[in-house]
Scaffold this active site. Structure first.
Site, short mmCIF file in Angstrom:
data_model
loop_
_atom_site.label_atom_id
_atom_site.label_comp_id
_atom_site.label_asym_id
_atom_site.label_seq_id
_atom_site.Cartn_x
_atom_site.Cartn_y
_atom_site.Cartn_z
N GLY A 1 0.85 -1.21 0.00
CA GLY A 1 0.00 0.00 0.00
C GLY A 1 0.87 1.24 0.00
N ASN A 2 0.28 2.37 0.30
CA ASN A 2 1.07 3.60 0.42
C ASN A 2 0.40 4.52 1.44
OD1 ASN A 2 -0.85 5.42 -1.05
ND2 ASN A 2 -0.42 3.95 -2.68
#
Ligand code: CTP
Length: 399
Positions: free
Chosen positions: A206-207
């Site tokens: 993810g980020n």
């Protein structure tokens, strides 16, 4: 009613300029924030000192200060509305032709906010064919004209041409802000937030995107009357009622949701931080810690912005973001053309306070015509208003 509205009052040279003292007082009493610029000719009719005292802001009239160029054109980006009152015959003619020989015209020509004018002139001037033609021209450039009034004129004549009384101008602004739903009926698609690409049942790639910027754009679009669909990756931020919310987790889900909505969309803004890669195989069981190192094979996700760019029809507006750490402008311009977008909104991670998670952002917008709009650091809701203003400009240009 005008509480918190940012009004840029631009005064040009006409006897009616003396009424701007009362106009300024009324605007301030309503809770508006007022900044004032004036032409040199206007200073013969009302003094900068009176107007700066009433507006509690310095009044500007020159493009340079102390022999250095002052970036006052930013005022047209600061304002919610630029009110040119009184609009003299001379300034009207300059607006119709784009002549830029003073501060007022420089601000007008670079303003991204709506421009409202209150003409004031003698009856014969008002009825002259060139004036009529110029009024039609400035209206065709999406400027608003508050009707002149009938009454006693400076020449002693009685007739049409008087600037609307300050109270009338304030009333006009009330209904303008109430009804100015510039995007009424427009269908808007927005992506926001991160995507999560699963590795195994408990882990993902993810980020740090929070979704704040895209959610703020969705809210601003809704404020302007648009029908908004927000395709949102995992995010905890609240979304306004009335926005059609499609919750997704992965880039593939986001891609499918966007492709379904895009054909019926007038404006699409891709602000999601879509993962660029996903695992080739998602493990069915939790990956155990048996090896010292492991390799996970990744494959590219589908580029949603690029896909929409290839499907884009005439009249549709497509905007994307470019989050860059180096060669910012060059990379943003590359994305503009490679993704067939109409606008690219650049935020640089070089700017402290800009990017993921912050409540503020600092953007520069590039369009296909080669325009570059640089904005200061602002709250994300103010940045959203700037983005929507530029999109509306593009819509008018395409219409
Ligand atoms: N974008 C998208 N789908 C992807 C990747 C990006 O729609 N799979 C969109 C983003 O929402 C953004 C724009 O493309 O509007 C640019 O995203 P960015 O990550 O800056 O660029 P990339 O094309 O992914 O290129 P790179 O990461 O190499 O800079």
């Amino acid at each position: 009613m005008l509480k918190g509205k940012k009004i840029l009052l631009a005064v040009s040279g006409s006897i009616a300029a003396y009424k701007t003292t009362l106009l300024t007082r009324l605007l301030i009493k309503e809770g508006a924030e007022v900044k004032i610029i004036m032409t040199e000719a206007a200073k013969d009719f009302v003094t900068p000192l009176s107007l700066s005292t009433l507006s509690k802001n310095q009044v500007l009239h020159s493009l340079s200060e102390n022999d250095s160029w002052a970036n006052h054109v930013m005022l047209g980006r600061w304002a919610d509305v630029m009110l040119i009152a009184p609009l003299s015959c001379n300034t009207l003619a300059k607006m119709a032709t784009g002549l830029c020989d003073n501060l007022l015209m420089a601000v007008y020509l670079s303003a991204t906010c709506p421009v409202v004018t209150a003409p004031a002139m003698d009856e014969d001037m008002w009825h002259h064919s060139s004036t009529k033609k110029n009024i039609e021209i400035i209206k065709s450039y999406n400027n608003y004209v508050i009707p002149v009034e009938n009454g006693e004129l400076a020449s002693g004549l009685i007739g049409e041409g008087r600037m609307a009384e300050p109270e009338k101008i304030v009333q006009w602004l009330h209904s303008f802000f109430l009804t100015s739903k510039e995007l009424a009926g427009k269908k808007v698609l927005i992506t926001a937030g991160p995507t999560y690409e699963q590795i195994d049942p408990v882990r993902f790639i993810g980020n740090f995107s929070s979704g704040k910027m895209g959610i703020a754009i969705a809210a601003e679009m809704q404020n302007r009357g648009a029908l908004v669909t927000l395709v949102l990756g995992p995010s905890n931020i609240d979304v306004n009622n009335g926005i059609k919310l499609v919750r997704v987790k992965t880039a593939d889900e986001m891609f499918n949701a966007c492709l379904e909505v895009f054909p019926k969309t007038d404006i699409a803004v891709m602000s999601a931080a879509v993962a660029d890669y996903k695992a080739v195989n998602t493990a069915k069981e939790k990956i155990k810690k048996t090896e010292d190192t492991i390799t996970i094979e990744l494959t590219k996700t589908k580029d949603i912005l690029k896909a929409l760019g290839s499907l884009k029809k005439n009249g549709q507006i497509l905007a994307g973001f470019a989050l860059e750490t180096n060669n910012e402008k060059e990379n943003a311009l590359k994305k503009l053309s490679s993704k067939n977008a109409d606008l690219i909104i650049l935020n640089s991670l070089q700017d402290a306070g800009a990017g993921f998670g912050f409540d503020t952002n600092k953007i520069t917008i590039f369009d296909k015509a080669g325009n570059e709009y640089a904005f200061e650091m602002k709250s994300k809701s103010e940045v959203a208003a700037d983005i929507v203003n530029i999109i509306i400009k593009q819509l008018h240009a395409k219409a």
